[in-house]
Scaffold this motif. Structure first.
Motif, PDB file in Angstrom:
ATOM      1  N   ASN A  17       0.795  -1.237   0.000  1.00 19.44           N
ATOM      2  CA  ASN A  17       0.000   0.000   0.000  1.00 19.44           C
ATOM      3  C   ASN A  17       0.822   1.278   0.000  1.00 19.44           C
ATOM      4  OD1 ASN A  17      -2.444  -1.293  -0.114  1.00 19.44           O
ATOM      5  ND2 ASN A  17      -2.578  -1.511   2.121  1.00 19.44           N
ATOM      6  N   ASN A  55      -6.472   2.552   6.477  1.00 19.09           N
ATOM      7  CA  ASN A  55      -6.603   1.902   5.174  1.00 19.09           C
ATOM      8  C   ASN A  55      -5.738   2.586   4.134  1.00 19.09           C
ATOM      9  OD1 ASN A  55      -8.259  -0.276   5.323  1.00 19.09           O
ATOM     10  ND2 ASN A  55     -10.149   0.856   4.993  1.00 19.09           N
ATOM     11  N   MET A 103     -12.837   1.421   0.631  1.00 18.18           N
ATOM     12  CA  MET A 103     -12.417   1.173   2.011  1.00 18.18           C
ATOM     13  C   MET A 103     -11.146   0.342   2.064  1.00 18.18           C
ATOM     14  SD  MET A 103     -14.497   2.611   4.130  1.00 18.18           S
ATOM     15  CE  MET A 103     -16.205   3.079   4.461  1.00 18.18           C
ATOM     16  N   SER A 104     -10.317   0.450   1.026  1.00 18.41           N
ATOM     17  CA  SER A 104      -9.069  -0.310   1.079  1.00 18.41           C
ATOM     18  C   SER A 104      -7.909   0.602   0.753  1.00 18.41           C
ATOM     19  CB  SER A 104      -9.101  -1.472   0.107  1.00 18.41           C
ATOM     20  OG  SER A 104      -9.100  -0.980  -1.211  1.00 18.41           O
TER      21      SER A 104
END
Ligand code: AMP
Ligand code: MG
Length: 421
Positions: A47, A230, A420-421
């Motif tokens: 991420n 997130n 939501m990630s």
């Protein structure tokens, strides 16, 4: 920390009523991507946002190799594509990780998936198609054989010099695997941005404590922290602060020099209990927007010193929806993401929209995937305080302002699992 995360143009624009598109455009235009970078190991790269293109310095695969467990064969010219029934002497054994010897015409090498094709071998036959004969010293194949069967050629996946991942890309597990596959051990990524948060409202109580009359639990704090996590932000959380001008100003002042962005929920209306606007204005600049959308009309955007400020509405659904639709793209751009906008998909409304409304609505829906296109069903209660609608929903269906339609209308759908990630 850049402390140069925003150019909100507050001096020029005081826009009381904005469309969702205008609000999003103004926000994302104002976001200045970070230029602070660091190196991270692959295991810490999930991420994170790449700060430069990643190029491969090798071919993948690096050598022609077998796609099967079977036999590599040096087919003679007169054996190619002829009806078959040829026998080949087994002269070598090549497991993955080792190399074999050059094969003479008419010979075979036992070979395993991923093992290098030996010199002069020109095809691989899977073991199920080979019959072992003469005490397992030979194989016989009863079908026509072509050249290059089951051979994965060098560079088939990646050629040396190829860009395999682009700057501004948010790294997913498959990207990390791809970097590993070309031997890259560390990646240059943008530093995580720091987001300072606090929550206004004297009615708010921490979960786990008992509620007194008139009090409610602080759910926005948990929503915001989870959504920022997130997005892989560093969070400085001051929790709930007292609803006074002084406490609000002090909280902002304590965050402004160490954060790229400050976010709050609640207190952004212009009631006498709403201190966010005057507090931000005393330290910087603020636009208080009334966005023509439901849920989530009030949204505050400005700066405290040079640090960006976003004030989300207090109602829990409004806070989450405005975060997802506006703050999330803003944050992703600050982080250096190239693709910072949300993606929508087309679905069919499974309801009529009888009355034309002045505001765009983001309706919490679940998808029925049993038909194409999928049908969107509304949660029965769409109030901006009905948090169960968010937990129930698969996503937000966008209903444009000033419209009416019948069931079956194709509308935009924003999936929550993606946002939501
Ligand atoms: P406000 O914008 O401060 O007037 O808040 C609007 C509504 O949202 C009020 O009903 C508040 O009680 C509620 N609210 C504000 N902050 C929170 C929070 N952190 N968690 C849950 N509800 C909140
Ligand atoms: Mg309040």
């Amino acid at each position: 920390m850049t402390n140069q995360s925003v150019d909100c143009g507050c001096d020029q624009i005081i826009q009381p009523l904005l469309s969702t598109n205008e609000a999003l455009e103004t926000l994302t235009k104002a976001a200045i991507s970070t230029n602070q970078v660091e190196m991270v190991k692959l295991d810490g790269a999930l991420n994170r946002i790449l700060a430069c293109d990643v190029r491969s310095s090798i071919n993948v695969p690096g050598f022609d190799n077998s796609a099967m467990d079977g036999y590599a064969i040096n087919l003679k010219e007169d054996q190619i594509n002829t009806p078959g029934g040829f026998a080949f002497e087994i002269v070598d054994r090549i497991p993955a990780g080792s190399t074999g010897n050059e094969l003479s015409p008419g010979c075979a090498a036992r070979i395993f998936t991923g093992a290098p094709i030996p010199k002069e071998a020109n095809t691989v036959i899977m073991q199920e198609e080979c019959e072992l004969i003469e005490n397992d010293t030979k194989i016989e194949i009863y079908r026509p054989i072509s050249l290059n069967e089951n051979i994965r050629p060098m560079g088939n996946d990646i050629a040396s010099g190829d860009i395999i991942l682009d700057k501004g890309h948010r790294l997913k597990p498959q990207d990390i695997a791809l970097a590993a596959s070309v031997g890259v051990e560390t990646l240059r990524v943008f530093q995580r941005i720091k987001v300072g948060v606090f929550f206004t409202g004297d009615e708010l109580v921490k979960p786990g404590c008992e509620l007194k009359p008139g009090q409610i639990y602080n759910s926005n704090r948990y929503a915001l922290v989870a959504m920022l996590n997130n997005l892989n932000c560093d969070i400085i959380n001051l929790n709930t602060i007292k609803d006074t001008l002084k406490d609000t100003t002090d909280a902002l002042a304590s965050l402004k020099d160490s954060c790229d962005l400050i976010m709050t929920t609640g207190g952004v209306s212009v009631g006498e209990e709403d201190h966010v606007k005057p507090a931000v204005e005393s330290l910087g600049e603020l636009n208080l927007w009334r966005i023509k959308m439901k849920p989530g009309k009030p949204l505050a955007f400005g700066k405290v010193g040079n640090t960006a400020f976003i004030g989300l509405p207090g109602n829990p659904v409004s806070a989450m929806v405005t975060f997802l639709l506006f703050a999330r793209p803003f944050i992703k751009k600050l982080q250096g993401c190239t693709h910072y906008l949300n993606t929508s998909y087309k679905v069919a409304a499974n309801f009529d929209w009888h009355r034309s409304k002045p505001r765009r609505e983001f309706v919490r829906v679940q998808l029925d995937q049993s038909s194409i296109p999928a049908k969107a069903n509304q949660y029965p209660k769409q109030g901006s305080e009905v948090l169960s609608s968010m937990a129930w929903a698969d996503g937000l269906a966008e209903i444009k302002e000033k419209t009416t339609f019948k069931q079956g209308e194709i509308i935009n759908f924003y999936p929550l699992n993606e946002m939501m990630s």
